[in-house]
Design a protein around this motif. Sequence first.
Motif: not given
Length: 309
Positions: A80-86
């Motif tokens: 879905v996304t390349g964003k990190p788990i924050t």
Amino acid sequence: MPEVPPIGARIAKYLDVPDAAKGPAIPAGKGYRTERLGAGLYMVTDNAYQSMFLVYESGVVVVDAPPSYAAHIKTAIAEVTGKPITHLVYSHAHADHIGGAAMLGGRPIIVAHAETKRLLARSNDRNRPLPTVTFTDGYQLKVGSQVLELQSRRAAHQPGNLFIYAPAQKALMHVDVVYPGWMMWRRFGLAEDVPAYFDAVEAVKSYDFAKFVGGHVARVGSREDVVVQAEFMADLKAAALKALQTVKVGAEVNPLDLGNPWAVYDTYIDRVAASCVNALTPKWKRRLAAFDVYIWDQCYAMEQSLRID
């Protein structure tokens, strides 16, 4: 003897799972599937356990990490996304829902109720890292333009078990309480407080939601699923109460055992449960998946709660 065999009696086959209780199949060789719940909000499931993730402008919030498929959660997010788990939110402390937290890697901010942190500190389980942000009542997790509202009420399943609400998406997650299309897991999902469990189902109904994630089974739930479970629970309570009022203590006990109160009440409770099962079977055996698997457990738990809570 009831139509449904009692606990411990092995049978050739359980009742078929109704089509209405089934969810989409897991893609072959994948081990999980992802389902969109609303803007940026997704469920991940192996069709037995369920978790969620929420995508915002600069990262991802994960809610629960069941060890059965936690290793796939980052893969599901990457689709879905390349964003990190924050951030990681714990619904409650039980290992079957968050025991894969360490598999997510990184150093996310872990959010949970203060009771969950207390229970995890006692467990001392490296697979369930301690929360870094805790609260005692309600907490709004605002990340970018996305919001999750976290609330704890009277403990039913376990102290600290959260209602996790995404208002923009009208999605609610509350784990181990409502099982859409299915009989509850044994003894009200192993609830620590049965009267509070009834209150929890009513609390679920009070939210403005269109989609419900219960942490288990193969599909997303609806408001109708919650209404159906509440109806079953009302019938269960009524059947157990009637049985307690009509079944006689000491009846059908060997006279030689009348001096053994454990034997007298074991016979009584078994007969109460049998009466409860008989009363519920005609209406519910085809409506709830796994009715025959756990109906005896529910009747035993209900009669006990009515007698002593």
